[in-house]
Design an enzyme around this catalytic site. Structure first.
Site, PDB file in Angstrom:
ATOM      1  N   TYR A  23      -2.634 -18.805   0.453  1.00 52.41           N
ATOM      2  CA  TYR A  23      -2.999 -18.980  -0.986  1.00 52.41           C
ATOM      3  C   TYR A  23      -2.793 -20.505  -1.324  1.00 52.41           C
ATOM      4  CZ  TYR A  23      -2.432 -14.055  -1.259  1.00 52.41           C
ATOM      5  OH  TYR A  23      -2.531 -12.774  -0.768  1.00 52.41           O
ATOM      6  N   ASP A 245      -2.453   3.501  -4.153  1.00 51.18           N
ATOM      7  CA  ASP A 245      -1.824   2.450  -3.475  1.00 51.18           C
ATOM      8  C   ASP A 245      -0.332   2.014  -3.832  1.00 51.18           C
ATOM      9  OD1 ASP A 245      -0.959   0.357  -2.255  1.00 51.18           O
ATOM     10  OD2 ASP A 245      -2.966  -0.962  -2.717  1.00 51.18           O
TER      11      ASP A 245
HETATM   12  C1  LIG Z   1       0.909  -6.261  -0.913  1.00 52.56           C
HETATM   13  C2  LIG Z   1      -0.017  -5.176  -1.274  1.00 52.56           C
HETATM   14  C3  LIG Z   1      -1.018  -4.766  -0.525  1.00 52.56           C
HETATM   15  C4  LIG Z   1      -1.626  -5.588   0.654  1.00 52.56           C
HETATM   16  O1  LIG Z   1      -0.724  -5.637   1.687  1.00 52.56           O
HETATM   17  P1  LIG Z   1      -0.361  -6.480   3.000  1.00 52.56           P
HETATM   18  O2  LIG Z   1       0.909  -5.938   3.909  1.00 52.56           O
HETATM   19  O3  LIG Z   1       0.091  -7.785   2.406  1.00 52.56           O
HETATM   20  O4  LIG Z   1      -1.690  -6.642   3.788  1.00 52.56           O
HETATM   21  C5  LIG Z   1      -1.939  -3.856  -0.963  1.00 52.56           C
HETATM   22  N1  LIG Z   1      -1.587  -3.238  -2.204  1.00 52.56           N
HETATM   23  C6  LIG Z   1      -0.638  -3.558  -2.820  1.00 52.56           C
HETATM   24  C7  LIG Z   1      -0.362  -2.876  -4.223  1.00 52.56           C
HETATM   25  C8  LIG Z   1       0.238  -4.476  -2.365  1.00 52.56           C
HETATM   26  O5  LIG Z   1       1.313  -5.094  -3.398  1.00 52.56           O
END
Ligand SMILES: *Cc1c(COP(=O)(O)O)cnc(C)c1O
Length: 432
Positions: A23, A245
């Site tokens: 980034y 998630d």
């Molecule tokens: C950080 C994050 C991801 C991605 O995880 P990485 O290990 O960086 O690939 C996906 N979803 C959420 C909610 C995150 O905070």
């Protein structure tokens, strides 16, 4: 602009021209800080300065750095077996971890698929949802509803369900799938809108994906447990899968082991990462309910889940994760996270009176000072370093996600520096 006074160490001077930072506009970004080591909640720089880590290494180091219990577990595993492929082979660290995660997660979330990063765990969740319908003979259900300010990772599938206004989508238009971003339903009108939206697209929908309670890198926005429960209700009513998630919110971050517990809602698929290994080794997991798994259980080899990262279920990472779960069992992490909410909310409340500050909020071990526009970002970041704290404002948020073990004294220091530097920033803007 170099926040440090010391010249960069040789390894940085010689190596930096070969590294590509995340980034970052490589031409204009400040030189990264050279780190020598970490300990507890502190990052030690090559010139000997120490910073209090306000973001726990991107939400991951929940027990602080170099926790002796995690270090010992990884050390033991390193000598026994650093890695072995998972295709056709199993090992104790992974199966023990899968059993423990299934026991910790609510409901029938019993089937664990390991991968090496959060983004990949999200990809796997999306693939699971799409194939779930296919295996059940429902064709054409391969799209997703996602939410404004959501963030689900940087790989293509994960990006397609991330808020399209996050800045990354424009470059990949025509390559990325365009999913359906919706508003998180906080009132009757938006519930009705989401209901109609899902009903309209239902024939094409595989699922809905949400970061429950706290949205991370897409804007650090919070929403209510009621909204989460509404989304579950709508998914049930229209028979679409619900994916949570919890890569950022899992493992105590919001004050309960998983954020979904506070809404008393169980998703069909959940993704975990970040805090899973206590920040020691990359590992992520996609966990499905028995009902989702059942759609893959068949005599037809075509019904199998086709995914398998080379380093999946890495034994070092699984050993770290098992040791991290030991600490959650033995030590009062959830109480620490809840106490942090009260302390940070009080300490940051005076930020509300600063010009350009739009909102101040805390949920568990996440605190956010939201501003109207983050001008002078690099200046702000450098000022925090000068003040001995590692705080990295992003988008319109100056946020803290400290290690859950951070002492009240360090927390107060962190909050006081955040307040002081933000005040300075606001005054500087008024002057400019
Ligand atoms: C950080 C994050 C991801 C991605 O995880 P990485 O290990 O960086 O690939 C996906 N979803 C959420 C909610 C995150 O905070």
């Amino acid at each position: 602009m170099s926040p440090g006074s010391a010249p960069p160490p040789d390894w940085q001077r010689d190596g930096f021209r070969h590294i590509w930072m995340p980034y970052s506009q490589m031409k204009t970004a400040a030189l990264p800080l050279p780190v020598d080591s970490t300990s507890g909640v502190r990052i030690r720089l090559a010139d000997g300065r120490e910073l209090i880590d306000g973001i726990a290494s991107w939400w991951s180091a929940c027990h602080g750095f170099n926790h002796p219990h995690l270090v010992a577990a990884v050390e033991r595993q390193l000598h026994a077996m650093p890695h072995v492929m998972f295709g056709g082979l199993n090992h104790e660290p992974a199966l023990k971890l899968a059993r423990r995660l299934a026991a910790l997660l609510p409901g029938e979330l019993n089937r664990v698929f390991f991968s090496d990063s959060g983004s990949v765990a999200v990809e796997v969740a999306l693939k699971m949802a799409v194939q779930y319908w296919l295996n059940r003979g429902e064709r054409g259900r391969n799209r997703f509803v996602c939410f404004r300010h959501g963030y689900h990772g940087d790989t293509l599938g994960a990006m397609s369900v991330t808020d399209p206004e996050g800045g990354m989508h424009a470059h990949f238009k025509g390559y990325l799938l365009e999913e359906y971003p919706a508003v998180i339903p906080e009132d009757e009108t938006s519930v009705a809108e989401l209901d109609a939206f899902i009903a309209r697209h239902r024939e094409r929908l595989a699922g809905v994906i949400l970061e429950p309670l706290v949205q991370g890198a897409g804007g650090y926005r919070f929403h209510s447990a009621e909204a989460v429960a509404e989304i579950r209700r709508l998914c049930d009513a229209h028979d679409v899968l619900l994916i949570f998630d919890e890569i950022a919110t899992g493992f105590g971050r919001t004050g309960t082991m998983f954020a979904c517990e506070q809404a008393d809602v169980i998703p069909d698929i959940i993704t975990l990462g970040k805090g899973l290994t206590g920040g020691v080794v990359g590992l992520a997991a996609t966990v499905a309910t028995d009902a989702v798994f059942d759609a893959f259980w068949s005599d037809d080899p075509g019904h199998a889940l086709m995914h398998g990262p080379t380093y999946m279920a890495n034994p070092l990472a699984c050993a770290a994760a098992n040791a991290s779960l030991d600490l959650f069992e033995r030590e009062p992490r959830l109480e620490q996270a809840r106490a942090m909410e009260t302390r940070l909310a009080a300490a940051l409340a005076p930020c509300r009176d600063l010009p350009h500050v739009v909102d101040v909020r805390a949920k568990g071990a996440v605190a956010v000072v939201q501003v109207d526009e983050l001008r002078d970002l690099e200046w702000l970041r450098a000022r925090f370093v000068d003040e001995g704290v590692w705080i990295r404002p992003f988008r319109d948020a100056i946020y803290l996600t400290p290690a859950l073990v951070m002492s009240p004294e360090d927390l107060d220091t962190l909050a006081a520096r955040l307040l002081d530097v933000t005040r300075e920033w606001a005054e500087r803007r008024r002057g400019s």
